[in-house]
Design a protein around this motif. Structure first.
Motif, PDB file in Angstrom:
ATOM      1  N   UNK A 110     -15.139  12.760  12.115  1.00 23.67           N
ATOM      2  CA  UNK A 110     -14.802  12.774  10.693  1.00 23.67           C
ATOM      3  C   UNK A 110     -14.339  14.149  10.194  1.00 23.67           C
ATOM      4  N   UNK A 111     -15.047  15.260  10.536  1.00 21.31           N
ATOM      5  CA  UNK A 111     -14.558  16.589  10.075  1.00 21.31           C
ATOM      6  C   UNK A 111     -13.143  16.889  10.540  1.00 21.31           C
ATOM      7  N   UNK A 112     -12.806  16.444  11.761  1.00 23.71           N
ATOM      8  CA  UNK A 112     -11.475  16.669  12.302  1.00 23.71           C
ATOM      9  C   UNK A 112     -10.420  15.888  11.523  1.00 23.71           C
ATOM     10  N   UNK A 113     -10.778  14.645  11.140  1.00 23.62           N
ATOM     11  CA  UNK A 113      -9.857  13.795  10.359  1.00 23.62           C
ATOM     12  C   UNK A 113      -9.602  14.425   8.994  1.00 23.62           C
ATOM     13  N   UNK A 168       0.832  -1.212   0.000  1.00 27.33           N
ATOM     14  CA  UNK A 168       0.000   0.000   0.000  1.00 27.33           C
ATOM     15  C   UNK A 168       0.865   1.259   0.000  1.00 27.33           C
ATOM     16  N   UNK A 169       2.039   1.193   0.655  1.00 26.10           N
ATOM     17  CA  UNK A 169       2.971   2.328   0.631  1.00 26.10           C
ATOM     18  C   UNK A 169       3.465   2.569  -0.794  1.00 26.10           C
ATOM     19  N   UNK A 170       3.783   1.479  -1.502  1.00 27.97           N
ATOM     20  CA  UNK A 170       4.205   1.610  -2.907  1.00 27.97           C
ATOM     21  C   UNK A 170       3.068   2.153  -3.773  1.00 27.97           C
ATOM     22  N   UNK A 171       1.843   1.701  -3.479  1.00 23.89           N
ATOM     23  CA  UNK A 171       0.691   2.190  -4.241  1.00 23.89           C
ATOM     24  C   UNK A 171       0.476   3.686  -4.002  1.00 23.89           C
ATOM     25  N   UNK A 172       0.689   4.125  -2.762  1.00 27.38           N
ATOM     26  CA  UNK A 172       0.546   5.549  -2.433  1.00 27.38           C
ATOM     27  C   UNK A 172       1.608   6.377  -3.153  1.00 27.38           C
ATOM     28  N   UNK A 225      -5.571   6.184   2.295  1.00 32.32           N
ATOM     29  CA  UNK A 225      -4.789   5.977   3.516  1.00 32.32           C
ATOM     30  C   UNK A 225      -5.716   5.912   4.728  1.00 32.32           C
ATOM     31  N   UNK A 226      -6.735   6.794   4.759  1.00 30.66           N
ATOM     32  CA  UNK A 226      -7.719   6.782   5.851  1.00 30.66           C
ATOM     33  C   UNK A 226      -8.466   5.444   5.871  1.00 30.66           C
ATOM     34  N   UNK A 227      -8.867   4.977   4.669  1.00 32.24           N
ATOM     35  CA  UNK A 227      -9.563   3.694   4.554  1.00 32.24           C
ATOM     36  C   UNK A 227      -8.685   2.553   5.055  1.00 32.24           C
ATOM     37  N   UNK A 228      -7.398   2.592   4.703  1.00 29.05           N
ATOM     38  CA  UNK A 228      -6.455   1.563   5.159  1.00 29.05           C
ATOM     39  C   UNK A 228      -6.344   1.566   6.683  1.00 29.05           C
ATOM     40  N   UNK A 229      -6.248   2.749   7.266  1.00 29.28           N
ATOM     41  CA  UNK A 229      -6.131   2.873   8.723  1.00 29.28           C
ATOM     42  C   UNK A 229      -7.373   2.306   9.412  1.00 29.28           C
ATOM     43  N   UNK A 230      -8.558   2.658   8.885  1.00 30.76           N
ATOM     44  CA  UNK A 230      -9.816   2.147   9.467  1.00 30.76           C
ATOM     45  C   UNK A 230      -9.898   0.622   9.337  1.00 30.76           C
ATOM     46  N   UNK A 285      -7.765   5.071  -5.055  1.00 30.50           N
ATOM     47  CA  UNK A 285      -6.337   5.386  -4.900  1.00 30.50           C
ATOM     48  C   UNK A 285      -5.811   6.424  -5.896  1.00 30.50           C
ATOM     49  N   UNK A 286      -6.286   6.389  -7.148  1.00 30.38           N
ATOM     50  CA  UNK A 286      -5.741   7.324  -8.140  1.00 30.38           C
ATOM     51  C   UNK A 286      -6.371   8.707  -8.052  1.00 30.38           C
ATOM     52  N   UNK A 287      -7.495   8.831  -7.341  1.00 32.49           N
ATOM     53  CA  UNK A 287      -8.184  10.130  -7.243  1.00 32.49           C
ATOM     54  C   UNK A 287      -7.829  10.870  -5.954  1.00 32.49           C
ATOM     55  N   UNK A 288      -7.995  10.192  -4.828  1.00 31.67           N
ATOM     56  CA  UNK A 288      -7.759  10.826  -3.522  1.00 31.67           C
ATOM     57  C   UNK A 288      -6.932   9.874  -2.658  1.00 31.67           C
ATOM     58  N   UNK A 289      -5.619  10.068  -2.655  1.00 32.54           N
ATOM     59  CA  UNK A 289      -4.734   9.170  -1.904  1.00 32.54           C
ATOM     60  C   UNK A 289      -4.988   9.267  -0.400  1.00 32.54           C
ATOM     61  N   UNK A 290      -5.346  10.474   0.076  1.00 33.87           N
ATOM     62  CA  UNK A 290      -5.561  10.625   1.525  1.00 33.87           C
ATOM     63  C   UNK A 290      -6.766   9.808   2.004  1.00 33.87           C
ATOM     64  N   UNK A 291      -7.807   9.689   1.160  1.00 30.58           N
ATOM     65  CA  UNK A 291      -8.964   8.859   1.532  1.00 30.58           C
ATOM     66  C   UNK A 291      -8.557   7.386   1.547  1.00 30.58           C
TER      67      UNK A 291
END
Length: 345
Positions: A340-343, A139-143, A202-207, A194-200
């Motif tokens: 969620x707004x804070x994240x 996932x790090x490589x994908x990011x 990463x958030x999905x991976x964390x959850x 992954x190709x549109x919003x990498x931060x989402x």
């Protein structure tokens, strides 16, 4: 396995992931992936059983093939562009090969066949490592390469993974295989965004890591290898059974639990990008996953198993396991929706 051997293997496992996650040169990333793979092989085959040996062999062959593909794609890119930088993947052929290799590493459809089999041949703790820690390096490589990866290939694989993760889990009674198909479905959601919003992503991976970790710890605590075993989990700890039901609903993505956050954000982003059919397919495929989560939740909390003895406890006494990781993972997997707004900020 001796404590020294265990320490060396676990350290190598962690070091491999860290090397891959922090490197910008393809050879270093490949070395990290190889360290990671070679470290987990003895962990899988530690249980001297034919199923464990088979699982270790399948895992090794799949990961070795994926690593070879990564090395092949990076070599082609270096040949064409003259650089080994991970973020400078400019060749189209290399990008498609890399996308396929990362999908094979992660266990995304259509290269998902090894994951349920490997988990079923492993112990619960090993299955926990494979479904959580082993996802970090790919996932790090994908990011890092998200801007260059083949978007069409990723979205197709994402949709297929979400559908296979739902359909495949419907026919299973083993909890490890169910968690494997759950992993495939969640990876589908991550790959799509992954190709549109990498931060989402990463958030999905964390959850996903938080929810899967807490679910596995509860299965280990109640010694539930099959869905039938979860029916007697209440005799071990009534509180755990309630938490298990909530975690399963969170994995299914029901509000007001944590699992709703990534699905909500991904569906919102897909509709903003005018990809409504993709969003619809993903939402419908998550209903399939929700069905088998609800099936476990039903047997765990809403049925009372037949009691032939006056006692309310399991017949075998067990040493009390440590629940510290569970107490850390459970609040993250259940109560994070209000912030969620804070994240996002």
């Amino acid at each position: 396995m001796s404590p020294i051997t265990t320490t060396i293997i676990i350290t190598s496992l962690a070091t491999g992931t860290v090397i891959t996650s922090t490197s910008y040169h393809w050879l270093m990333a490949w070395i990290g992936l190889e360290m990671n793979t070679l470290s987990i092989i003895p962990i899988i085959s530690k249980r001297h059983h034919p199923r464990a040996t088979e699982a270790a062999t399948k895992y090794f062959l799949t990961q070795a093939a994926a690593s070879a593909l990564i090395l092949f794609s990076s070599t082609i890119n270096a040949w064409k562009s003259g650089t080994w930088d991970i973020t400078q993947m400019t060749d189209t052929t290399s990008n498609i090969l890399l996308t396929s290799a990362l999908a094979m590493k992660l266990g995304m459809a259509p290269m998902h066949f090894w994951l349920p089999e490997v988990l079923q041949g492993s112990t619960m703790k090993t299955a926990l490592i494979i479904t959580t820690w082993q996802k970090l390096a790919p996932m790090a490589l994908m990011t890092l390469t998200a801007n260059n990866l083949s978007m069409t290939t990723l979205i197709l694989m994402g949709i297929l993974s979400a559908m296979v993760g739902g359909w495949g889990g419907l026919n299973q009674t083993q909890t490890r295989k169910l968690m494997a198909y759950s992993s495939i479905a969640h990876l589908g959601w991550m790959a799509t965004i992954s190709t549109m919003m990498t931060n989402i992503m990463v958030l999905n991976l964390f959850m996903y890591l938080a929810m899967t970790t807490s679910m596995f710890f509860m299965l280990i605590l109640s010694k539930s290898n099959t869905i039938q075993d979860t029916a007697t989990a209440w005799t071990t700890s009534p509180t755990t059974t309630l938490m298990m039901m909530l975690t399963l609903l969170s994995l299914g993505g029901l509000p007001p639990l944590t699992g709703f956050i990534p699905k909500w954000l991904i569906l919102e982003e897909l509709t903003m990008q005018n990809m409504t059919p993709t969003a619809t397919i993903l939402a419908l495929s998550s209903l399939l996953s929700l069905y088998f989560y609800l099936r476990i939740a039903y047997t765990t909390t809403l049925t009372t198993s037949p009691n032939t003895t006056p006692t309310k406890h399991k017949w075998r006494f067990k040493p009390t396991p440590t629940t510290t990781p569970l107490t850390l993972a459970l609040p993250l997997s259940l109560f994070m929706l209000p912030i969620t707004p804070l994240i996002l900020s």
